[in-house]
Scaffold this active site. Structure first.
Site, PDB file in Angstrom:
ATOM      1  N   SER A  91       0.829  -1.203   0.000  1.00 36.25           N
ATOM      2  CA  SER A  91       0.000   0.000   0.000  1.00 36.25           C
ATOM      3  C   SER A  91       0.865   1.256   0.000  1.00 36.25           C
ATOM      4  CB  SER A  91      -0.922  -0.006   1.232  1.00 36.25           C
ATOM      5  OG  SER A  91      -1.646   1.203   1.324  1.00 36.25           O
ATOM      6  N   GLN A 135      -0.260   7.262   7.631  1.00 36.36           N
ATOM      7  CA  GLN A 135      -0.228   7.949   8.918  1.00 36.36           C
ATOM      8  C   GLN A 135       1.212   8.156   9.384  1.00 36.36           C
ATOM      9  OE1 GLN A 135      -2.395   5.891  11.945  1.00 36.36           O
ATOM     10  NE2 GLN A 135      -1.925   7.372  13.544  1.00 36.36           N
ATOM     11  N   GLU A 147       5.675   1.654  15.109  1.00 38.68           N
ATOM     12  CA  GLU A 147       6.749   0.744  14.698  1.00 38.68           C
ATOM     13  C   GLU A 147       6.323  -0.132  13.520  1.00 38.68           C
ATOM     14  OE1 GLU A 147       9.780  -2.691  16.445  1.00 38.68           O
ATOM     15  OE2 GLU A 147       8.767  -1.315  17.822  1.00 38.68           O
ATOM     16  N   ARG A 184       4.342   0.700  11.067  1.00 40.45           N
ATOM     17  CA  ARG A 184       4.472   1.535   9.872  1.00 40.45           C
ATOM     18  C   ARG A 184       5.939   1.713   9.496  1.00 40.45           C
ATOM     19  NH1 ARG A 184       1.599   6.158  12.548  1.00 40.45           N
ATOM     20  NH2 ARG A 184       1.134   4.658  14.179  1.00 40.45           N
ATOM     21  N   ASN A 227      -7.511  21.438  17.557  1.00 38.57           N
ATOM     22  CA  ASN A 227      -7.572  21.089  16.137  1.00 38.57           C
ATOM     23  C   ASN A 227      -8.869  20.363  15.799  1.00 38.57           C
ATOM     24  OD1 ASN A 227      -5.900  21.292  13.709  1.00 38.57           O
ATOM     25  ND2 ASN A 227      -6.007  19.073  13.682  1.00 38.57           N
ATOM     26  N   ARG A 273     -12.076  22.376  15.000  1.00 36.43           N
ATOM     27  CA  ARG A 273     -12.181  23.154  13.771  1.00 36.43           C
ATOM     28  C   ARG A 273     -13.232  22.561  12.836  1.00 36.43           C
ATOM     29  NH1 ARG A 273      -6.328  22.717  11.681  1.00 36.43           N
ATOM     30  NH2 ARG A 273      -7.301  23.521   9.783  1.00 36.43           N
TER      31      ARG A 273
END
Length: 286
Positions: free
Chosen positions: A56, A64, A82, A84, A116, A119
């Site tokens: 992928s 991410q 880890e 990833r 964040n 928002r």
């Protein structure tokens, strides 16, 4: 406060401007400068799962960013991500997008992420990432998050489930090719291949959320009926054909065969619209 892309996913595919990424609080770190956390409780990683994630990453980039802490003048240690990191190594990446954490900044991180989340211009994946990061790095539970951000626990759970969708569907949600309603319907399908196949049909035929929900319900009902009526297991080659047809048509195909090798294929449909969908797929694959 970080700009909109601070919590972006699919950085390699979705963010081309490296300067924007830098301003967003995400850095590109060389893999050779990163080491695993020696206190990582997870010592074994499924190789097949890692290979799938690596594939992928090669196709659409890392979804991410990982989170690192400084471990010297020019080295870093993994706080979260880890799996990833390992998949990025398998994918042949030289650098990886990462958040860089500093000691005793938990309070600032929480305030920044919670602010964040409030928002209005964030997409669903950015919100889900904010929730996940609070859970990963600050060890919050969903109940903790509910109190911090003023959202129902079920709402938080629904956002977090989006992160289990295939990367290509998450990317489509971020780019508004599909809606939150489409994504929530697709979550209820267990097979990732079927999820991707229905997503392709949404894009190609412009299916509404209600239409996708009907397809998903149909899959669930057909699966239950077939499980209840199954009398004996099909030979492997027939099971393979059944699986291939099911993925192609987005339906739980029924196949029966007698001792002489003769049989029939049953393609159930929920409605006239669903039948039209199946016919179009067959016509396009002649």
């Amino acid at each position: 406060m970080a700009k909109r892309n601070a919590l972006g996913r699919g950085l390699g595919a979705l963010i081309d401007d490296a300067e924007k990424m830098k301003q967003a609080g995400i850095s590109e770190i060389e893999l050779t400068k990163i080491e695993a956390n020696p206190f990582q409780p997870r010592s074994k990683f499924d190789e097949e799962s890692l290979e799938e994630l690596a594939a992928s990453i090669r196709e659409i980039g890392l979804i991410q960013p990982i989170t690192l802490r400084k471990n010297g003048s020019d080295s870093f240690q993994i706080i979260a991500g880890e799996r990833r990191f390992r998949a990025a190594q398998k994918a042949g990446m030289e650098t990886i997008p990462a958040y860089i954490r500093h000691a005793k900044d938990d309070g600032m991180l929480e305030m920044a992420l919670v602010e964040n989340i409030q928002r209005e211009d964030l997409d669903a994946i950015e919100i889900a990432l904010s929730y996940q990061r609070l859970m990963d790095e600050l060890e919050f539970t969903q109940e903790d998050l509910s109190g911090r951000v003023g959202k129902k626990r079920s709402t938080i759970a629904n956002y977090l489930r989006l992160l289990k969708l295939p990367a290509i569907i998450q990317k489509a949600l971020r780019e508004k090719e599909i809606s939150m309603g489409h994504a929530r319907a697709l979550i209820n399908i267990e097979d990732a291949d079927v999820q991707e196949m229905i997503y392709q049909q949404i894009v190609k035929y412009g299916f509404s959320v209600r239409r996708v929900e009907e397809i998903v319900r149909s899959l669930d009902e057909e699966g239950l009926q077939q499980n209840q009526s199954r009398k004996k297991e099909l030979p492997k080659e027939y099971r393979d054909y059944k699986g291939q047809l099911g993925k192609l048509l987005g339906s739980r195909i029924g196949i029966s065969v007698n001792e002489k090798g003769k049989g029939k294929i049953v393609i159930p449909f929920k409605s006239g619209n669903d039948l039209e969908r199946i016919v179009k797929i067959i016509e396009n694959n002649k």
